[in-house]
Design a protein around this motif. Sequence first.
Motif, PDB file in Angstrom:
ATOM      1  N   MET A  62       1.160 -10.206  -4.845  1.00 39.76           N
ATOM      2  CA  MET A  62       1.475  -8.920  -4.234  1.00 39.76           C
ATOM      3  C   MET A  62       0.709  -7.750  -4.852  1.00 39.76           C
ATOM      4  N   PRO A  63      -0.587  -7.898  -5.112  1.00 36.99           N
ATOM      5  CA  PRO A  63      -1.321  -6.773  -5.692  1.00 36.99           C
ATOM      6  C   PRO A  63      -1.597  -5.687  -4.655  1.00 36.99           C
ATOM      7  N   SER A  64      -1.695  -4.462  -5.105  1.00 37.14           N
ATOM      8  CA  SER A  64      -2.128  -3.377  -4.224  1.00 37.14           C
ATOM      9  C   SER A  64      -3.597  -3.590  -3.900  1.00 37.14           C
ATOM     10  N   GLU A  65      -3.961  -3.272  -2.676  1.00 36.56           N
ATOM     11  CA  GLU A  65      -5.354  -3.485  -2.304  1.00 36.56           C
ATOM     12  C   GLU A  65      -6.241  -2.404  -2.892  1.00 36.56           C
ATOM     13  N   ILE A  66      -7.522  -2.695  -2.954  1.00 39.22           N
ATOM     14  CA  ILE A  66      -8.471  -1.843  -3.670  1.00 39.22           C
ATOM     15  C   ILE A  66      -8.587  -0.448  -3.063  1.00 39.22           C
ATOM     16  N   LEU A  67      -8.460  -0.306  -1.748  1.00 36.62           N
ATOM     17  CA  LEU A  67      -8.509   1.030  -1.150  1.00 36.62           C
ATOM     18  C   LEU A  67      -7.329   1.878  -1.631  1.00 36.62           C
ATOM     19  N   THR A  68      -6.161   1.269  -1.689  1.00 44.61           N
ATOM     20  CA  THR A  68      -4.982   1.967  -2.206  1.00 44.61           C
ATOM     21  C   THR A  68      -5.205   2.366  -3.660  1.00 44.61           C
ATOM     22  N   CYS A  69      -5.739   1.435  -4.435  1.00 48.52           N
ATOM     23  CA  CYS A  69      -5.999   1.717  -5.855  1.00 48.52           C
ATOM     24  C   CYS A  69      -6.983   2.870  -6.026  1.00 48.52           C
ATOM     25  N   SER A  70      -8.029   2.881  -5.216  1.00 48.15           N
ATOM     26  CA  SER A  70      -9.012   3.962  -5.293  1.00 48.15           C
ATOM     27  C   SER A  70      -8.361   5.310  -4.997  1.00 48.15           C
ATOM     28  N   LEU A  71      -7.484   5.354  -4.001  1.00 51.62           N
ATOM     29  CA  LEU A  71      -6.775   6.603  -3.685  1.00 51.62           C
ATOM     30  C   LEU A  71      -5.839   6.993  -4.827  1.00 51.62           C
ATOM     31  N   LEU A  72      -5.201   6.013  -5.445  1.00 52.88           N
ATOM     32  CA  LEU A  72      -4.348   6.312  -6.604  1.00 52.88           C
ATOM     33  C   LEU A  72      -5.141   7.031  -7.693  1.00 52.88           C
ATOM     34  N   ARG A  73      -6.358   6.545  -7.966  1.00 52.16           N
ATOM     35  CA  ARG A  73      -7.195   7.190  -8.985  1.00 52.16           C
ATOM     36  C   ARG A  73      -7.482   8.637  -8.603  1.00 52.16           C
ATOM     37  N   THR A  74      -7.833   8.870  -7.350  1.00 52.85           N
ATOM     38  CA  THR A  74      -8.143  10.221  -6.883  1.00 52.85           C
ATOM     39  C   THR A  74      -6.928  11.132  -6.984  1.00 52.85           C
ATOM     40  N   LEU A 115       4.807   7.998 -13.260  1.00 50.36           N
ATOM     41  CA  LEU A 115       5.733   6.872 -13.280  1.00 50.36           C
ATOM     42  C   LEU A 115       5.266   5.854 -12.262  1.00 50.36           C
ATOM     43  N   GLU A 116       5.160   4.619 -12.704  1.00 48.24           N
ATOM     44  CA  GLU A 116       4.845   3.506 -11.811  1.00 48.24           C
ATOM     45  C   GLU A 116       6.015   2.538 -11.854  1.00 48.24           C
ATOM     46  N   LEU A 117       6.641   2.336 -10.711  1.00 46.98           N
ATOM     47  CA  LEU A 117       7.735   1.385 -10.595  1.00 46.98           C
ATOM     48  C   LEU A 117       7.173   0.130  -9.943  1.00 46.98           C
ATOM     49  N   GLY A 118       7.016  -0.926 -10.739  1.00 46.13           N
ATOM     50  CA  GLY A 118       6.400  -2.154 -10.259  1.00 46.13           C
ATOM     51  C   GLY A 118       4.983  -2.291 -10.769  1.00 46.13           C
ATOM     52  N   THR A 119       4.830  -2.540 -12.048  1.00 45.62           N
ATOM     53  CA  THR A 119       3.517  -2.691 -12.671  1.00 45.62           C
ATOM     54  C   THR A 119       2.766  -3.886 -12.106  1.00 45.62           C
ATOM     55  N   ALA A 134      -4.441   0.225 -13.772  1.00 43.79           N
ATOM     56  CA  ALA A 134      -5.793   0.501 -14.266  1.00 43.79           C
ATOM     57  C   ALA A 134      -6.414   1.677 -13.522  1.00 43.79           C
ATOM     58  N   TRP A 135      -6.179   1.749 -12.233  1.00 41.51           N
ATOM     59  CA  TRP A 135      -6.739   2.845 -11.423  1.00 41.51           C
ATOM     60  C   TRP A 135      -6.034   4.160 -11.720  1.00 41.51           C
ATOM     61  N   LEU A 136      -4.710   4.125 -11.885  1.00 45.29           N
ATOM     62  CA  LEU A 136      -3.995   5.350 -12.260  1.00 45.29           C
ATOM     63  C   LEU A 136      -4.535   5.888 -13.582  1.00 45.29           C
ATOM     64  N   LEU A 137      -4.635   5.017 -14.579  1.00 47.98           N
ATOM     65  CA  LEU A 137      -5.134   5.441 -15.887  1.00 47.98           C
ATOM     66  C   LEU A 137      -6.561   5.972 -15.795  1.00 47.98           C
ATOM     67  N   ASP A 138      -7.370   5.374 -14.939  1.00 50.85           N
ATOM     68  CA  ASP A 138      -8.753   5.801 -14.778  1.00 50.85           C
ATOM     69  C   ASP A 138      -8.846   7.222 -14.211  1.00 50.85           C
ATOM     70  N   GLY A 139      -7.871   7.614 -13.395  1.00 44.24           N
ATOM     71  CA  GLY A 139      -7.870   8.956 -12.821  1.00 44.24           C
ATOM     72  C   GLY A 139      -7.177   9.999 -13.682  1.00 44.24           C
ATOM     73  N   MET A 140      -6.311   9.563 -14.575  1.00 38.36           N
ATOM     74  CA  MET A 140      -5.556  10.483 -15.414  1.00 38.36           C
ATOM     75  C   MET A 140      -6.440  11.092 -16.489  1.00 38.36           C
ATOM     76  N   ASP A 141      -6.160  12.348 -16.841  1.00 39.05           N
ATOM     77  CA  ASP A 141      -6.899  12.960 -17.947  1.00 39.05           C
ATOM     78  C   ASP A 141      -6.259  12.576 -19.284  1.00 39.05           C
ATOM     79  N   ALA A 142      -6.887  12.996 -20.362  1.00 44.69           N
ATOM     80  CA  ALA A 142      -6.450  12.607 -21.707  1.00 44.69           C
ATOM     81  C   ALA A 142      -5.073  13.145 -22.066  1.00 44.69           C
ATOM     82  N   ARG A 180      -1.930   6.532 -23.643  1.00 48.02           N
ATOM     83  CA  ARG A 180      -1.262   7.310 -22.587  1.00 48.02           C
ATOM     84  C   ARG A 180      -0.228   6.481 -21.841  1.00 48.02           C
ATOM     85  N   ALA A 181      -0.281   5.155 -21.983  1.00 47.79           N
ATOM     86  CA  ALA A 181       0.571   4.253 -21.206  1.00 47.79           C
ATOM     87  C   ALA A 181       1.718   3.701 -22.037  1.00 47.79           C
ATOM     88  N   ASP A 182       2.900   3.701 -21.433  1.00 41.93           N
ATOM     89  CA  ASP A 182       4.093   3.100 -22.019  1.00 41.93           C
ATOM     90  C   ASP A 182       4.574   2.034 -21.038  1.00 41.93           C
TER      91      ASP A 182
END
Length: 190
Positions: free
Chosen positions: A25-37, A48-52, A59-67, A93-95
């Motif tokens: 049940m992974p999120s698809e790459i287009l969704t992940c790319s939008l998450l980063r943006t 907050l991510e519910l359902g790691t 990985a995409w959320l962290l890639d878009g987040m600042d320090a 940054r991740a717990d």
Amino acid sequence: MSAISQVPAAFPEIDRQTRESGFTMPSEILTCSLLRTLAASKPAGRFLELGTGTGLSTAWLLDGMDAASTLVSVDNAAEFLDIAIRNLGTDSRADFVCRDGGEWLEENQHSRFDFIFADTWHGKYLLLDEALALLNPGGMYFIDDMLPQANWPEGHDLKVANLRAVLAARSDLDVTELDWASGLIIAVKK
């Protein structure tokens, strides 16, 4: 549509381990790319991510987040969460929290977030009000898998239709539905 040219550094290895693990049940790459943006739009944000799952979308959320941003990522399946921790656990940054999402939501009603990605039952189909209560004004609520999926159990389409109606009827949210990727809803708290 153009191909996604840059993926987070950890993504290929997480993707490989995900396929080997049997996680379906992974999120698809287009969704992940939008998450980063979208993550990039919340400097110094609390996420907050519910359902790691295995951490593909993480990985995409962290890639878009600042320090200055932080992420709490919750999942109850230790065998999948371990993949995320092995590949992303050194990011300060991740717990990562191995816990039932419903219990976590009920015990953390004092917390506030600028962005919530609800990718599991809790915070989406269950305890929606509790999840939305955690959003700061201007905070984003993001969900995927709103278009029919091959792995939906019988009757799930009715749950999706009900969720769409509930979100659209809320006066405290501005809601946009996108029939793109797996079907997305982005809501912002007024």
